[in-house]
Design a protein around this motif. Structure first.
Motif, PDB file in Angstrom:
ATOM      1  N   TYR A 124       0.708  -1.196   0.489  1.00 46.10           N
ATOM      2  CA  TYR A 124      -0.564  -0.310  -0.196  1.00 46.10           C
ATOM      3  C   TYR A 124       0.515   1.625  -0.176  1.00 46.10           C
ATOM      4  O   TYR A 124       1.562   1.200   0.747  1.00 46.10           O
ATOM      5  N   ARG A 127       0.500   7.432  -1.943  1.00 45.50           N
ATOM      6  CA  ARG A 127      -0.991   7.603  -2.745  1.00 45.50           C
ATOM      7  C   ARG A 127      -1.890   7.046  -2.398  1.00 45.50           C
ATOM      8  O   ARG A 127      -3.153   7.383  -3.867  1.00 45.50           O
ATOM      9  N   VAL A 129      -2.181   3.750  -3.204  1.00 47.33           N
ATOM     10  CA  VAL A 129      -2.349   2.379  -4.124  1.00 47.33           C
ATOM     11  C   VAL A 129      -2.504   1.466  -3.078  1.00 47.33           C
ATOM     12  O   VAL A 129      -1.385   1.401  -2.706  1.00 47.33           O
ATOM     13  N   SER A 130      -3.155   0.227  -4.073  1.00 49.22           N
ATOM     14  CA  SER A 130      -2.678  -1.165  -3.648  1.00 49.22           C
ATOM     15  C   SER A 130      -2.867  -1.909  -4.266  1.00 49.22           C
ATOM     16  O   SER A 130      -3.416  -2.180  -5.892  1.00 49.22           O
ATOM     17  N   ARG A 131      -1.007  -2.866  -4.178  1.00 49.44           N
ATOM     18  CA  ARG A 131      -1.115  -3.296  -5.772  1.00 49.44           C
ATOM     19  C   ARG A 131      -1.215  -5.470  -5.239  1.00 49.44           C
ATOM     20  O   ARG A 131      -0.031  -5.176  -3.862  1.00 49.44           O
ATOM     21  N   LEU A 158       4.882   1.184  -9.798  1.00 46.71           N
ATOM     22  CA  LEU A 158       4.779   2.559  -8.728  1.00 46.71           C
ATOM     23  C   LEU A 158       6.307   3.723  -8.438  1.00 46.71           C
ATOM     24  O   LEU A 158       6.380   3.825  -7.835  1.00 46.71           O
ATOM     25  N   ASP A 161       6.518   6.478  -6.234  1.00 44.81           N
ATOM     26  CA  ASP A 161       5.292   5.916  -5.664  1.00 44.81           C
ATOM     27  C   ASP A 161       6.362   5.812  -4.238  1.00 44.81           C
ATOM     28  O   ASP A 161       7.123   5.673  -3.976  1.00 44.81           O
TER      29      ASP A 161
END
Length: 225
Positions: A124, A127, A129-131, A158, A161
């Protein structure tokens, strides 16, 4: 392949619980729907509770687990913590941030065999963002975890980030010869170390991090067999 009964529960900000249950084929990413014993019909979460804000939850598999997440409009909208039945110590861990369900949202889950070496990292970012990054080692090698949806490296996924929370899961244990999963820069320098927990013995949990990601960075770990 055999099937396993996968269960879960999502907790919403207003106190609503969304129980999940379905027999999933091992090794196949599948939609995990609501538990008909409590919701009458099996429904995807976005259609069952649109507008509800999920703040925590857990998905548990029988013998092996790859990952679980909420998919919304083709993207990982929220990572749902995953575990193996019998190794759970926290039945309702918090999500990295609350997520409001939309119509059409689905829970995706990968149930695995106990011997499946599929390794996964959930991240996480600053920004929001979850990946999810995944790889299946097949021998002694440097194994790169790549984005579950695109197959791209962590640097491509990413770039610019910063990872602020992460955890990893793997059954390889002593076969791993790095301190968990390493994030490395373009020169091969280690810039961060993510846990590689065996979910059959301990429930994985997010840890705080501060790992900036740029182009050509990789996410990897070394195995000796």
């Amino acid at each position: 392949m055999a099937t396993n009964t996968v269960v879960g529960n999502l907790i919403c900000s207003d106190g609503t619980n969304i129980p999940l249950k379905l027999d999933l084929v091992e090794g196949t990413e599948t939609n995990l729907t609501t538990d008909v014993a409590y919701t009458v019909t099996a429904a995807n979460v976005g259609d069952f509770a649109p507008g509800k804000t999920v703040v925590g939850g857990l998905v548990s598999c029988d013998t092996g687990v790859g990952y679980s997440f909420i998919l919304s409009q083709g993207l990982v909208a929220a990572i749902i913590p995953w575990s193996i039945k019998g190794a759970v110590t926290d039945g309702q861990p918090a999500l990295c941030q609350p997520y409001t369900l939309k119509a059409g949202d689905i829970v995706r889950c990968m149930s695995q065999t106990a011997a499946d070496r599929g390794a996964t990292a959930a991240v996480y970012t600053a920004r929001g963002v979850s990946r999810i990054f995944h790889v299946t080692p097949s021998g002694g090698a440097t194994n790169e975890l790549v984005d579950l949806q695109t197959g791209n490296s962590i640097g491509d996924t990413l770039q610019g980030d910063r990872i602020v929370k992460w955890y990893g899961t793997s059954v390889d244990g002593a076969l791993i010869e790095t301190q968990g999963f390493y994030a490395v820069d373009a020169l091969g320098n280690v810039i961060g170390s993510c846990s590689a927990t065996d979910p059959a013995t301990q429930q994985p949990a997010f840890a705080m991090a501060s790992v900036p990601i740029q182009l050509n960075f990789k996410f990897q770990f070394l195995t000796n067999a």
